[in-house]
Design a protein around this motif. Structure first.
Motif, PDB file in Angstrom:
ATOM      1  N   PRO A   1      -2.445   6.722   9.357  1.00  0.00           N
ATOM      2  CA  PRO A   1      -3.651   6.736  10.183  1.00  0.00           C
ATOM      3  C   PRO A   1      -4.176   5.325  10.433  1.00  0.00           C
ATOM      4  N   LEU A   2      -5.041   5.224  11.426  1.00  0.00           N
ATOM      5  CA  LEU A   2      -5.697   3.961  11.746  1.00  0.00           C
ATOM      6  C   LEU A   2      -6.938   3.792  10.882  1.00  0.00           C
TER       7      LEU A   2
ATOM      8  N   LYS B   1      -2.919  -3.870  -1.244  1.00  0.00           N
ATOM      9  CA  LYS B   1      -1.828  -2.967  -1.611  1.00  0.00           C
ATOM     10  C   LYS B   1      -2.075  -1.580  -1.027  1.00  0.00           C
ATOM     11  N   TRP B   2      -3.307  -1.081  -1.184  1.00  0.00           N
ATOM     12  CA  TRP B   2      -3.656   0.236  -0.668  1.00  0.00           C
ATOM     13  C   TRP B   2      -3.457   0.291   0.854  1.00  0.00           C
ATOM     14  N   ALA B   3      -3.951  -0.723   1.558  1.00  0.00           N
ATOM     15  CA  ALA B   3      -3.862  -0.747   3.019  1.00  0.00           C
ATOM     16  C   ALA B   3      -2.405  -0.780   3.482  1.00  0.00           C
ATOM     17  N   ASN B   4      -1.596  -1.631   2.867  1.00  0.00           N
ATOM     18  CA  ASN B   4      -0.182  -1.705   3.259  1.00  0.00           C
ATOM     19  C   ASN B   4       0.526  -0.368   3.080  1.00  0.00           C
ATOM     20  N   ASP B   5       0.145   0.382   2.063  1.00  0.00           N
ATOM     21  CA  ASP B   5       0.788   1.664   1.781  1.00  0.00           C
ATOM     22  C   ASP B   5       0.253   2.813   2.636  1.00  0.00           C
ATOM     23  N   ASN B   6      -1.014   2.697   3.116  1.00  0.00           N
ATOM     24  CA  ASN B   6      -1.669   3.891   3.653  1.00  0.00           C
ATOM     25  C   ASN B   6      -2.174   3.847   5.085  1.00  0.00           C
ATOM     26  N   VAL B   7      -2.485   2.688   5.635  1.00  0.00           N
ATOM     27  CA  VAL B   7      -3.156   2.654   6.940  1.00  0.00           C
ATOM     28  C   VAL B   7      -2.634   1.530   7.828  1.00  0.00           C
ATOM     29  N   VAL B   8      -2.948   1.630   9.109  1.00  0.00           N
ATOM     30  CA  VAL B   8      -2.750   0.547  10.065  1.00  0.00           C
ATOM     31  C   VAL B   8      -4.145   0.003  10.353  1.00  0.00           C
ATOM     32  N   LEU B   9      -4.336  -1.279  10.116  1.00  0.00           N
ATOM     33  CA  LEU B   9      -5.654  -1.906  10.199  1.00  0.00           C
ATOM     34  C   LEU B   9      -5.977  -2.376  11.611  1.00  0.00           C
TER      35      LEU B   9
ATOM     36  N   LEU C   1     -12.477   2.288  -2.264  1.00  0.00           N
ATOM     37  CA  LEU C   1     -11.247   3.071  -2.081  1.00  0.00           C
ATOM     38  C   LEU C   1     -11.439   4.524  -2.497  1.00  0.00           C
ATOM     39  N   ALA C   2     -12.312   4.777  -3.472  1.00  0.00           N
ATOM     40  CA  ALA C   2     -12.591   6.158  -3.883  1.00  0.00           C
ATOM     41  C   ALA C   2     -13.223   6.942  -2.732  1.00  0.00           C
ATOM     42  N   VAL C   3     -14.000   6.267  -1.899  1.00  0.00           N
ATOM     43  CA  VAL C   3     -14.605   6.909  -0.735  1.00  0.00           C
ATOM     44  C   VAL C   3     -13.585   7.034   0.401  1.00  0.00           C
ATOM     45  N   ALA C   4     -12.788   6.004   0.619  1.00  0.00           N
ATOM     46  CA  ALA C   4     -11.863   5.958   1.756  1.00  0.00           C
ATOM     47  C   ALA C   4     -10.602   6.791   1.557  1.00  0.00           C
ATOM     48  N   ASP C   5     -10.100   6.852   0.350  1.00  0.00           N
ATOM     49  CA  ASP C   5      -8.811   7.500   0.085  1.00  0.00           C
ATOM     50  C   ASP C   5      -8.738   8.960   0.535  1.00  0.00           C
ATOM     51  N   PRO C   6      -9.780   9.776   0.321  1.00  0.00           N
ATOM     52  CA  PRO C   6      -9.692  11.172   0.789  1.00  0.00           C
ATOM     53  C   PRO C   6      -9.478  11.295   2.298  1.00  0.00           C
ATOM     54  N   PHE C   7     -10.010  10.376   3.089  1.00  0.00           N
ATOM     55  CA  PHE C   7      -9.812  10.430   4.533  1.00  0.00           C
ATOM     56  C   PHE C   7      -8.341  10.236   4.876  1.00  0.00           C
ATOM     57  N   VAL C   8      -7.694   9.332   4.171  1.00  0.00           N
ATOM     58  CA  VAL C   8      -6.285   9.053   4.405  1.00  0.00           C
ATOM     59  C   VAL C   8      -5.435  10.231   3.936  1.00  0.00           C
TER      60      VAL C   8
END
Length: 169
Positions: free
Chosen positions: A41-42, A70-78, A144-151
């Motif tokens: 996801p974006l 690390k989290w961003a590289n694994d999970n999202v496009v910034l 990240l605890a707030v953002a991770d569920p969205f991903v």
């Protein structure tokens, strides 16, 4: 011998710093293409980079940390959607960012939206919102605890769509 060790440490340091450098897109259509190719996801970061105190805090306390990297590289496009006051932007970039600010109903900075994007045959970008947040006190782990569920919901949404399509077939 000391020179060899120093060169080795230097090369390791350079490779680590390059690995942690994040790619922030400013062209939304390009980011959507990458997002769909990588099946991530974006993460749309609406910011006033040169005047918004909370935006600067979010950058320094979270977005520039190795944990976030690390989290961003694994999970999202910034995607950075910037609304600076002292930095010049092209008219095309200003237009794109203003349209997105209006489309997402952004009224304050920083705002971070997580979304899936598609590009229609006419070249129009469409978004499916996954959630949003802003500044969260407590550093990268709290943010990240707030953002991770969205991903994580992005993957679940895709699975549900696949299941519902197979039921129709």
């Amino acid at each position: 011998m000391k020179k060899i060790i120093l060169v080795a440490f230097f090369l390791i340091g350079v490779s680590v710093s390059q690995a942690q450098e994040l790619k922030w897109y400013t062209d939304v259509k390009e980011a959507v293409k990458v997002s769909n190719k990588e099946k991530k996801p974006l993460m749309l970061f609406f910011t006033g980079s040169d005047w918004c105190g909370w935006c600067i805090r979010l950058q320094n306390e979270v977005l520039k940390t190795p944990e976030f990297g690390k989290w961003a590289n694994d999970n999202v496009v910034l995607v950075e959607l910037d609304y600076p006051r002292r930095v010049e932007q092209s008219e095309e970039l200003k237009k794109q960012n203003n349209e997105l600010q209006h489309a997402f109903g952004i009224q304050g900075f920083p705002t971070v939206f997580f979304a899936k994007g598609t590009i229609s045959k006419e070249g129009k970008v469409n978004f499916e919102g996954l959630g949003n947040t802003g500044y969260v006190a407590g550093g990268p782990s709290a943010w990240l605890a707030v953002a991770d569920p969205f991903v994580k919901n992005a993957g679940m949404t895709e699975t549900k769509k696949t299941k519902s399509k197979s039921k129709k077939a």
